[in-house]
Scaffold this motif. Structure first.
Motif, PDB file in Angstrom:
ATOM      1  N   PHE A  28      13.639   2.937   6.335  1.00  0.00           N
ATOM      2  CA  PHE A  28      13.990   2.545   5.199  1.00  0.00           C
ATOM      3  C   PHE A  28      14.284   0.952   4.877  1.00  0.00           C
ATOM      4  CE2 PHE A  28      17.913   0.882   1.929  1.00  0.00           C
ATOM      5  CZ  PHE A  28      16.548   0.503   1.367  1.00  0.00           C
ATOM      6  N   LEU A  29      13.221  -0.507   3.755  1.00  0.00           N
ATOM      7  CA  LEU A  29      13.433  -1.008   3.987  1.00  0.00           C
ATOM      8  C   LEU A  29      14.206  -1.995   2.322  1.00  0.00           C
ATOM      9  CD1 LEU A  29       9.816  -3.026   3.586  1.00  0.00           C
ATOM     10  CD2 LEU A  29      10.875  -3.197   1.698  1.00  0.00           C
ATOM     11  N   THR A  30      14.464  -3.038   3.061  1.00  0.00           N
ATOM     12  CA  THR A  30      14.930  -3.575   1.823  1.00  0.00           C
ATOM     13  C   THR A  30      14.679  -5.063   2.191  1.00  0.00           C
ATOM     14  OG1 THR A  30      17.212  -4.176   0.350  1.00  0.00           O
ATOM     15  CG2 THR A  30      17.582  -3.302   1.930  1.00  0.00           C
ATOM     16  N   GLY A  31      15.734  -6.024   1.273  1.00  0.00           N
ATOM     17  CA  GLY A  31      16.081  -7.353   1.641  1.00  0.00           C
ATOM     18  C   GLY A  31      16.896  -7.716   2.685  1.00  0.00           C
ATOM     19  N   THR A  40      15.013  -3.639  -2.966  1.00  0.00           N
ATOM     20  CA  THR A  40      13.609  -4.708  -2.437  1.00  0.00           C
ATOM     21  C   THR A  40      15.575  -5.957  -2.543  1.00  0.00           C
ATOM     22  OG1 THR A  40      14.178  -5.385  -5.403  1.00  0.00           O
ATOM     23  CG2 THR A  40      11.720  -4.753  -4.339  1.00  0.00           C
ATOM     24  N   GLY A  41      15.364  -6.625  -2.525  1.00  0.00           N
ATOM     25  CA  GLY A  41      17.043  -7.569  -2.821  1.00  0.00           C
ATOM     26  C   GLY A  41      18.145  -6.771  -1.994  1.00  0.00           C
ATOM     27  N   GLY A  42      19.173  -7.034  -2.174  1.00  0.00           N
ATOM     28  CA  GLY A  42      20.279  -6.305  -1.410  1.00  0.00           C
ATOM     29  C   GLY A  42      20.630  -5.620  -1.495  1.00  0.00           C
ATOM     30  N   ALA A  43      19.609  -4.192  -1.278  1.00  0.00           N
ATOM     31  CA  ALA A  43      20.121  -2.791  -1.218  1.00  0.00           C
ATOM     32  C   ALA A  43      20.470  -2.082   0.256  1.00  0.00           C
ATOM     33  CB  ALA A  43      19.065  -2.528  -1.292  1.00  0.00           C
ATOM     34  N   GLN A  44      21.297  -2.467   0.554  1.00  0.00           N
ATOM     35  CA  GLN A  44      21.662  -2.102   3.015  1.00  0.00           C
ATOM     36  C   GLN A  44      21.885  -1.340   2.192  1.00  0.00           C
ATOM     37  OE1 GLN A  44      22.279  -4.951   0.819  1.00  0.00           O
ATOM     38  NE2 GLN A  44      23.600  -6.957   2.557  1.00  0.00           N
ATOM     39  N   GLY A  45      22.990  -1.467   1.241  1.00  0.00           N
ATOM     40  CA  GLY A  45      24.073  -0.241   0.766  1.00  0.00           C
ATOM     41  C   GLY A  45      23.576   1.098   0.329  1.00  0.00           C
ATOM     42  N   TYR A  46      22.245   0.903  -0.088  1.00  0.00           N
ATOM     43  CA  TYR A  46      21.189   1.904  -0.461  1.00  0.00           C
ATOM     44  C   TYR A  46      20.737   2.824   0.836  1.00  0.00           C
ATOM     45  CZ  TYR A  46      20.896   1.255  -5.780  1.00  0.00           C
ATOM     46  OH  TYR A  46      21.439   1.259  -6.368  1.00  0.00           O
ATOM     47  N   PHE A  47      21.004   2.580   2.217  1.00  0.00           N
ATOM     48  CA  PHE A  47      20.496   3.171   2.942  1.00  0.00           C
ATOM     49  C   PHE A  47      20.901   4.617   3.452  1.00  0.00           C
ATOM     50  CE2 PHE A  47      20.865   2.497   8.189  1.00  0.00           C
ATOM     51  CZ  PHE A  47      19.506   3.392   7.652  1.00  0.00           C
ATOM     52  N   GLY A  75       1.024  -0.871  -0.158  1.00  0.00           N
ATOM     53  CA  GLY A  75      -0.361  -0.146  -0.126  1.00  0.00           C
ATOM     54  C   GLY A  75       0.554   1.258  -0.245  1.00  0.00           C
ATOM     55  N   TRP A  76       2.342   1.493  -0.077  1.00  0.00           N
ATOM     56  CA  TRP A  76       2.702   2.261  -0.500  1.00  0.00           C
ATOM     57  C   TRP A  76       2.938   2.333  -2.058  1.00  0.00           C
ATOM     58  CZ3 TRP A  76       7.692   0.323   2.610  1.00  0.00           C
ATOM     59  CH2 TRP A  76       7.751  -0.585   3.971  1.00  0.00           C
ATOM     60  N   ARG A  77       2.749   4.465  -2.162  1.00  0.00           N
ATOM     61  CA  ARG A  77       2.438   4.358  -3.653  1.00  0.00           C
ATOM     62  C   ARG A  77       4.527   5.808  -3.603  1.00  0.00           C
ATOM     63  NH1 ARG A  77       1.162   6.239  -7.953  1.00  0.00           N
ATOM     64  NH2 ARG A  77       0.677   8.076  -7.333  1.00  0.00           N
ATOM     65  N   ALA A  78       5.428   5.522  -4.196  1.00  0.00           N
ATOM     66  CA  ALA A  78       6.395   5.980  -4.685  1.00  0.00           C
ATOM     67  C   ALA A  78       5.908   8.022  -5.090  1.00  0.00           C
ATOM     68  CB  ALA A  78       7.319   5.458  -5.090  1.00  0.00           C
ATOM     69  N   ASP A  79       6.507   8.634  -5.070  1.00  0.00           N
ATOM     70  CA  ASP A  79       6.194   9.849  -5.327  1.00  0.00           C
ATOM     71  C   ASP A  79       8.115  10.258  -5.441  1.00  0.00           C
ATOM     72  OD1 ASP A  79       7.100  11.472  -3.030  1.00  0.00           O
ATOM     73  OD2 ASP A  79       5.363  11.680  -2.516  1.00  0.00           O
ATOM     74  N   ALA A  80       8.961   9.797  -5.722  1.00  0.00           N
ATOM     75  CA  ALA A  80       9.938  10.015  -6.227  1.00  0.00           C
ATOM     76  C   ALA A  80      11.212   8.721  -6.532  1.00  0.00           C
ATOM     77  CB  ALA A  80      10.541  11.684  -5.212  1.00  0.00           C
ATOM     78  N   ARG A  81      12.114   8.857  -6.536  1.00  0.00           N
ATOM     79  CA  ARG A  81      13.078   8.228  -6.667  1.00  0.00           C
ATOM     80  C   ARG A  81      14.112   8.545  -5.877  1.00  0.00           C
ATOM     81  NH1 ARG A  81      10.988   4.421 -10.859  1.00  0.00           N
ATOM     82  NH2 ARG A  81      12.833   3.351 -10.951  1.00  0.00           N
ATOM     83  N   PHE A  82      15.209   7.793  -6.109  1.00  0.00           N
ATOM     84  CA  PHE A  82      16.221   8.033  -5.274  1.00  0.00           C
ATOM     85  C   PHE A  82      17.188   7.076  -5.311  1.00  0.00           C
ATOM     86  CE2 PHE A  82      16.963   5.327  -0.997  1.00  0.00           C
ATOM     87  CZ  PHE A  82      15.525   4.628  -1.620  1.00  0.00           C
ATOM     88  N   GLY A  83      18.788   7.090  -4.724  1.00  0.00           N
ATOM     89  CA  GLY A  83      20.132   6.514  -5.118  1.00  0.00           C
ATOM     90  C   GLY A  83      20.395   6.567  -6.113  1.00  0.00           C
TER      91      GLY A  83
END
Ligand code: ZN
Length: 245
Positions: free
Chosen positions: A188-191, A170-177, A115-123
């Motif tokens: 921040f949520l990732t895998g 998603t996945g192994g994106a801990q480096g995006y924290f 139920g989350w909608r993105a209004d921007a992108r980052f990283g």
């Protein structure tokens, strides 16, 4: 079959990404495709399940070849390739282009389920998604995520602030924290999680939620394959090979 590959390459804007492995057709099988199986990873278990299901093509997020691989087809990798080629099954793999697609991608599909909608992108390469949170604190969001994914996430709670902006990749994106923190996220949520993120969560106050690499990437490949099946009049089935990691 090459028609499907060309269509997917355009749809996912494959040429715009710098990736760790080849996107598109990784193993060529029979030339006509009637039945597609989708899955997360081209593991031997998935390949065998696809063969049993009578698949002509397998569409996955994690293919066979990654940066650092020296090109040798030996051992377990040889077995996967032998099985695919022996049964004429085409293997299509889409990695970062599938994470990023605004409707069919892993991030978009996970966001839709939460139920989350993105209004921007980052990283890096704009792979991260960020948007307004539904309200409440990090523990409430963690409970919601656990319910949707059917798996207990690891929550690094930050400073207990209300979560107004939520970021995910998603996945192994801990480096995006850190990029998520810079983009204004409260959670921040990732895998996956690694050691440094625990300290960054404490020191920035931003919560971190590790929900499983596989669990967060289950939705892109079937969404993409269902779209292709509909478009080309093919049969499609998603096969989930459980993975606790
Ligand atoms: Zn992944």
């Amino acid at each position: 079959m090459s028609e499907v590959g060309a269509y997917l390459e355009r749809l996912l804007a494959v040429g715009e990404f710098r990736d760790y492995g080849p996107n598109g057709l990784q193993v060529e099988g029979r030339s006509s495709v009637r039945r597609i199986v989708s899955g997360v990873t081209a593991s031997l278990a998935l390949i065998d399940a696809a063969i049993d299901a009578g698949a002509d093509a397998l569409i996955v997020h994690h293919g066979l070849f990654w940066r650092g691989h020296d090109g040798r087809l030996t051992g377990w990798l040889a077995e996967r390739v032998r099985r695919l080629m022996g049964h004429g099954v085409n293997l299509f793999a889409y990695h970062l282009p599938l994470d990023a697609h605004p409707e069919l991608g892993n991030n978009a599909q996970l966001g839709a389920r939460l139920g989350w909608r993105a209004d921007a992108r980052f990283g890096e390469q704009d792979l991260g998604f960020i948007g307004d949170a539904p309200g409440g604190g990090a523990p409430a969001l963690a409970r919601h995520v656990a319910q949707v994914l059917g798996r207990e996430p690891l929550l690094l709670p930050g400073d207990g602030r209300a979560v107004r902006r939520v970021a995910w990749c998603t996945g192994g994106a801990q480096g995006y924290f850190e990029a998520a923190v810079a983009a204004g996220a409260d959670l921040f949520l990732t895998g996956e999680v690694s050691e440094p993120q625990a300290h960054v969560a404490r020191e920035t106050g931003v919560a971190f939620l590790a929900c499983g690499h596989h669990a967060t990437e289950r939705y892109g490949a079937p969404a993409l394959a269902a779209h292709v099946a509909e478009r080309f009049g093919l049969e499609h089935r998603f096969i989930d090979i459980d993975n606790p990691a």
